[in-house]
Design a protein around this motif. Structure first.
Motif, PDB file in Angstrom:
ATOM      1  N   TRP A   1       0.831  -1.202   0.000  1.00 16.54           N
ATOM      2  CA  TRP A   1       0.000   0.000   0.000  1.00 16.54           C
ATOM      3  C   TRP A   1       0.868   1.255   0.000  1.00 16.54           C
ATOM      4  O   TRP A   1       0.565   2.237  -0.682  1.00 16.54           O
ATOM      5  CB  TRP A   1      -0.914  -0.024   1.214  1.00 16.54           C
TER       6      TRP A   1
ATOM      7  N   TRP B   1      -9.994  -2.571   0.107  1.00 20.58           N
ATOM      8  CA  TRP B   1     -10.687  -2.885   1.355  1.00 20.58           C
ATOM      9  C   TRP B   1     -11.917  -3.756   1.125  1.00 20.58           C
ATOM     10  O   TRP B   1     -12.275  -4.556   1.991  1.00 20.58           O
ATOM     11  CB  TRP B   1     -11.096  -1.582   2.064  1.00 20.58           C
TER      12      TRP B   1
ATOM     13  N   VAL C   1     -10.721  -7.272   1.174  1.00 15.88           N
ATOM     14  CA  VAL C   1     -10.384  -7.661   2.541  1.00 15.88           C
ATOM     15  C   VAL C   1     -11.643  -8.018   3.318  1.00 15.88           C
ATOM     16  O   VAL C   1     -11.689  -9.016   4.059  1.00 15.88           O
ATOM     17  CB  VAL C   1      -9.604  -6.528   3.248  1.00 15.88           C
TER      18      VAL C   1
END
Length: 587
Positions: A380, A390, A393
């Motif tokens: 990142w 995200w 994730v």
């Protein structure tokens, strides 16, 4: 729950049969820009539009599968206008005005040998951003050129696209040396369509025959046959020797039928004399059983992946399909780890089965999350495509929270309730006997060296091809060979663990439980040593991001080797120990 079902649907997309897109003459063929990165760092990639190149006013990204996201793909629609079976001579894509900062960014990318990757009809096409000329002594020659013209060669058969590549040498490059800013560059492209006799179903062979990256997979069958011969000789040697030695031991120990399990003759020695201690449960039973549970889960996972691969469920057009399969199978095989761990823990008399299930759940997930968090944070920071968005994730967390962990608990409950007694052939005394000292060659360290090196030698040849696939750009297709090597690995592990356990018991050392796990599990350490050799001597990878990703995920892989082979070693040793003491005559 909507997130859960979206996760499962996304992850299972690799199972769909690719029927292929069909085109009519003149139909637009979408060209997706994907990523760029240094040639010698395969896993350090960035989005193509992070470079100062032609881009649309509004960037539209393609919807990707879970495997593609995990593989670092970030596809977006490009400005290229290509019509099916329509040749183009020289079309202008756009004009870009460069500032000094933009030129410096381009020069650095070209000097680091950055390549780009586009995708046409699921076919990756690659080329270099620019060209570097460097040589001479006095004066030193250092020139940087930008490829501003791309020539697409596309092969087709009927309504299908068979193959595509890109060439950058149809037009002279643009020099980036000694230019004044703002500096304007006109980007152009051309397209040539070529008929092909290759069927759409066989186009993967065409892709393997023409590859942008260097080929290294050679002399595969010969190496595997050589490894198989050596391994079979080793297995035969161990089986024959142990059979003869055990036959002699049984003949000697079973002469006196008046001996019983508790009143031993003083002249006895070897493995018979420790029969009242050999089934004494090991310390740290909770951790011990958790290792067996997770190791069994990964054995099922590896077997499932290889079986799916041999059934043709993975191909070169499905980016990251194996990654998706591994994640989904890991979640759904969590019930196996819970069942085996809780069942074995209850057999050993354990009471804290809730802690056992939680430890089993986090035994691999915990280290994996720590390593992933570190690597993802660095990626990142670099702005690399290896940094998961995200949303992905959240999807992965949902997969573990709503499927993986609950299945571990359910499996643990069934394992606990269905557990029976351990049923040891001999009764264990309350007071353990003293363990005699042993020479260095019979120590735990020596057993770990031998027990780890021999299984490693069975896979050392194949490891090179696996590393070239995982950390290079190779496409591994010989899954039949890999399945054979997998079987050889498990066979060698079982045989050598039985032999080492016999030697340990013959030295009147009854602490074989943990040693059986570490002796064969140490294969993971040898794999890690080989990984260090591969990184330094067989690859050109460098940089903080690539180094952290390589060694972080390699360490996790070695940890999986430890869990898997340690589990195989223990159960083989347990079967052997039961066998010799059941066949020992006792009154």
């Amino acid at each position: 729950m909507a997130v859960l079902w979206k996760t499962v649907a996304l992850a299972l997309s690799f199972t769909a049969v690719a029927l292929g897109a069909k085109y009519k003459e003149g139909d637009k063929v979408e060209v997706y820009v994907n990523k760029v990165g240094p040639y010698f760092n395969p896993h350090e990639t960035y989005h193509y539009y992070q470079l100062p190149v032609c881009r649309p006013d509004k960037v539209e990204h393609k919807s990707l599968t879970l495997g593609e996201v995990l593989d670092g793909d970030r596809m977006a629609i490009s400005l290229y206008n290509i019509g099916f079976k329509r040749d183009s001579v020289k079309q202008e894509l756009c004009k870009v005005k460069y500032s000094e900062n933009d030129l410096e960014l381009l020069r650095n990318a070209i000097e680091d040998l950055y390549y780009f990757e586009f995708v046409i009809d699921e076919i990756p096409i690659r080329g270099f951003i620019g060209h570097l000329e460097e040589g001479g002594f006095l004066p030193h020659n250092h020139k940087v050129y930008l490829w501003a013209h791309l020539h697409f060669n596309v092969e087709y058969n009927g309504e299908h696209i068979i193959y595509a590549n890109v060439s950058t040498k149809e037009q002279m490059p643009v020099s980036l040396d000694a230019v004044t800013t703002p500096f304007e560059v006109a980007f152009t492209y051309s397209v040539k369509w070529h008929p092909s006799d290759i069927k759409y179903e066989d186009r993967s062979k065409r892709m393997r025959d023409n590859y942008f990256f260097p080929k290294t997979l050679e002399i595969h069958w010969l190496s595997i046959i050589n490894s198989m011969v050596l391994v079979f000789l080793l297995i035969g040697f161990v089986v024959i020797i142990l059979t003869r030695v055990l036959k002699s031991d049984f003949a000697r120990y079973n002469l006196g039928e008046d001996d019983d399990c508790e009143d031993l003759d003083q002249d006895d020695n070897g493995w018979k004399i420790i029969q009242t201690d050999v089934f004494r449960f090991p310390p740290f039973k909770n951790l011990f059983c958790a290792i067996l549970g997770v190791g069994t889960q990964f054995l099922a996972l590896a077997t499932g992946i290889l079986m799916m691969a041999m059934l043709g469920m993975f191909n070169v057009h499905r980016h990251g399909a194996i990654n998706s399969a591994a994640i989904v199978l890991y979640a759904f095989t969590s019930c196996i780890s819970g069942y085996v761990a809780a069942n074995m823990y209850r057999k050993m008399g354990g009471d804290s089965w809730v802690w056992n299930i939680n430890l089993t759940s986090f035994l691999f997930a915990g280290p994996f999350f720590i390593v992933w968090a570190m690597v993802n944070s660095v990626a990142w920071g670099y702005g690399a495509t290896q940094a998961l968005p995200w949303t992905t994730v959240v999807l992965l967390m949902a997969l573990w929270v709503f499927i993986g962990y609950p299945l571990t608990v359910i499996g643990g409950i069934f394992g606990k309730n269905w557990a029976t007694g351990f049923d040891a052939p001999c009764r264990t005394k309350n007071i353990s006997r003293e363990i005699p000292s042993v020479p260095l060659y019979r120590s735990c360290l020596a057993h770990c060296v031998v027990g780890g090196f021999l299984p490693f030698s069975a896979i050392s040849v194949e490891l090179y091809y696996i590393f070239a696939t995982l950390w290079g750009r190779e496409q591994y297709t010989l899954f039949g060979i890999l399945f054979i090597v997998y079987g050889i690995l498990l066979s060698v592990t079982a045989c050598i663990s039985v032999a080492l356990t016999y030697f340990q018991l013959s030295a009147e050392d009854y602490r074989w439980w943990w040693r059986s796990i570490f002796s064969a599990g140490s294969t993971g350490m040898f794999v890690f040593l080989y990984a260090m050799f591969y990184y330094m001597k067989r690859s050109n990878m460098s940089g903080t991001l690539q180094t952290m990703e390589f060694f972080g995920y390699t360490a996790l892989t070695c940890y999986v080797f430890f869990l898997m082979l340690g589990t195989v070693s223990f159960f083989a040793s347990l079967k052997f120990v039961r066998y010799i003491y059941v066949n020992l005559k006792m009154d």
